[in-house]
Motif scaffolding. Sequence first.
Motif, short mmCIF file in Angstrom:
data_model
loop_
_atom_site.label_atom_id
_atom_site.label_comp_id
_atom_site.label_asym_id
_atom_site.label_seq_id
_atom_site.Cartn_x
_atom_site.Cartn_y
_atom_site.Cartn_z
N LEU A 18 15.91 5.84 -6.41
CA LEU A 18 14.47 5.68 -6.53
C LEU A 18 13.73 6.64 -5.62
CD1 LEU A 18 15.85 2.53 -6.07
CD2 LEU A 18 13.74 1.99 -7.25
N GLN A 19 12.44 6.81 -5.86
CA GLN A 19 11.58 7.58 -4.98
C GLN A 19 10.91 6.62 -4.01
OE1 GLN A 19 8.73 10.06 -7.01
NE2 GLN A 19 7.62 10.56 -5.13
N GLN A 20 10.67 7.07 -2.79
CA GLN A 20 10.06 6.21 -1.78
C GLN A 20 8.71 5.68 -2.28
OE1 GLN A 20 9.80 7.98 2.08
NE2 GLN A 20 9.20 6.09 3.10
N LYS A 119 6.95 15.34 1.50
CA LYS A 119 5.95 16.33 1.13
C LYS A 119 4.58 15.93 1.67
CE LYS A 119 8.09 17.97 -3.15
NZ LYS A 119 7.89 18.15 -4.62
N ASN A 120 3.91 16.91 2.29
CA ASN A 120 2.58 16.63 2.84
C ASN A 120 1.54 16.56 1.73
OD1 ASN A 120 3.16 19.71 3.06
ND2 ASN A 120 0.94 19.55 2.88
N THR A 149 -5.04 14.75 -2.04
CA THR A 149 -4.15 14.63 -3.20
C THR A 149 -2.70 14.56 -2.74
OG1 THR A 149 -5.71 16.01 -4.43
CG2 THR A 149 -3.56 15.63 -5.43
N ASP A 150 -1.91 13.69 -3.38
CA ASP A 150 -0.50 13.53 -3.02
C ASP A 150 0.35 13.50 -4.28
OD1 ASP A 150 1.55 13.22 -1.08
OD2 ASP A 150 1.64 11.08 -1.47
N ASP A 151 1.57 14.06 -4.18
CA ASP A 151 2.48 14.09 -5.33
C ASP A 151 3.11 12.73 -5.62
OD1 ASP A 151 2.06 16.75 -5.82
OD2 ASP A 151 3.78 17.45 -4.66
N ASN A 152 3.21 11.89 -4.61
CA ASN A 152 3.88 10.60 -4.79
C ASN A 152 3.01 9.67 -5.65
OD1 ASN A 152 5.00 7.97 -4.48
ND2 ASN A 152 5.93 8.59 -2.53
N ARG A 153 3.51 9.31 -6.83
CA ARG A 153 2.71 8.49 -7.74
C ARG A 153 2.97 6.99 -7.55
NH1 ARG A 153 5.36 6.99 -12.52
NH2 ARG A 153 7.49 7.77 -12.73
N PHE A 154 3.76 6.66 -6.55
CA PHE A 154 4.06 5.25 -6.30
C PHE A 154 3.28 4.69 -5.11
CE2 PHE A 154 7.95 6.95 -8.30
CZ PHE A 154 7.97 6.15 -9.43
N LEU A 155 2.76 5.57 -4.25
CA LEU A 155 2.03 5.14 -3.06
C LEU A 155 0.61 5.68 -3.14
CD1 LEU A 155 4.81 5.71 -0.36
CD2 LEU A 155 4.09 3.53 -1.35
N ALA A 156 -0.27 4.90 -3.72
CA ALA A 156 -1.63 5.35 -3.98
C ALA A 156 -2.40 5.58 -2.68
CB ALA A 156 -2.36 4.33 -4.85
N LYS A 197 -2.19 8.49 -13.75
CA LYS A 197 -3.35 9.19 -13.21
C LYS A 197 -2.98 9.91 -11.91
CE LYS A 197 -7.07 6.44 -15.24
NZ LYS A 197 -8.33 5.71 -14.98
N ARG A 198 -3.75 10.94 -11.61
CA ARG A 198 -3.48 11.74 -10.41
C ARG A 198 -3.72 10.91 -9.16
NH1 ARG A 198 -6.23 17.67 -9.20
NH2 ARG A 198 -4.50 18.51 -7.97
N ASN A 199 -2.81 11.06 -8.19
CA ASN A 199 -2.94 10.33 -6.93
C ASN A 199 -3.90 11.10 -6.02
OD1 ASN A 199 -2.63 8.58 -4.82
ND2 ASN A 199 -0.49 9.08 -4.40
#
Length: 228
Positions: A18-20, A119-120, A149-156, A197-199
């Motif tokens: 999984l992704q964090q 990733k920052n 903006t952040d690439d992680n789509r699980f941590l809004a 949607k974009r984080n």
Amino acid sequence: IPEAALNPVLYSSFKDSLQQGEVLSYGVALENLTPYPMDSMLVSYNLIDKSGVQVNLGSKRYRPLAGNDTLMIQYDIPTRTYPKTNTLFIEANPNDDQVELYHPNNLALKSFYVSPDNKNPFLDVTFDGIHILDKDIVSAKPNIQITLTDDNRFLALDDTSLVEVFLKMPNSFNEERIPFDGTILKFYPAEEVASGKRNQAKLEFKPTLTDGDDYVLTVKAVDKTGNT
């Protein structure tokens, strides 16, 4: 005496990579091997993290398990604070919650890996829609738009604590932190990130400045895992 047992052959749902920030959804069949009924079934969930520390994730009580019946248990585990290799420890009917014939077949260990979010996030600032240069002249009442903006789509990005806005006034050596008041500084959280949607969180800063004076704007931000 009744006898319950976990049976992953009959049903099992588990994602081992999984992704964090992604939620681990664990499911397995729990069956009664005898004709004797059992009361509502208690199942405990523990996690052994990368350092070998055991963390109690809680427990859940499911419906009663009738004789020769099967129950599909399901439990969601957040992974934000558990990067890298972990082991999930499941125990049905823990601490002899009810009388049972045999206990070892109530236990399960499942290892999984959570890819750390290293990733920052990306920070962008515009004044009245323009990317200014240092020492540029701006309006006395600028509309300053700040986006994170952040690439992680699980941590809004949905918390004001992730962003700090400072303004150094003319003839001052100290920066003044600007509070989120909903008028001068507004925060618009990222929403529905899991749906694709974009984080991206947005801030709107509308200070009133004095003509002819010099100001310094400083913006600091982190994502949910602390990357700056």
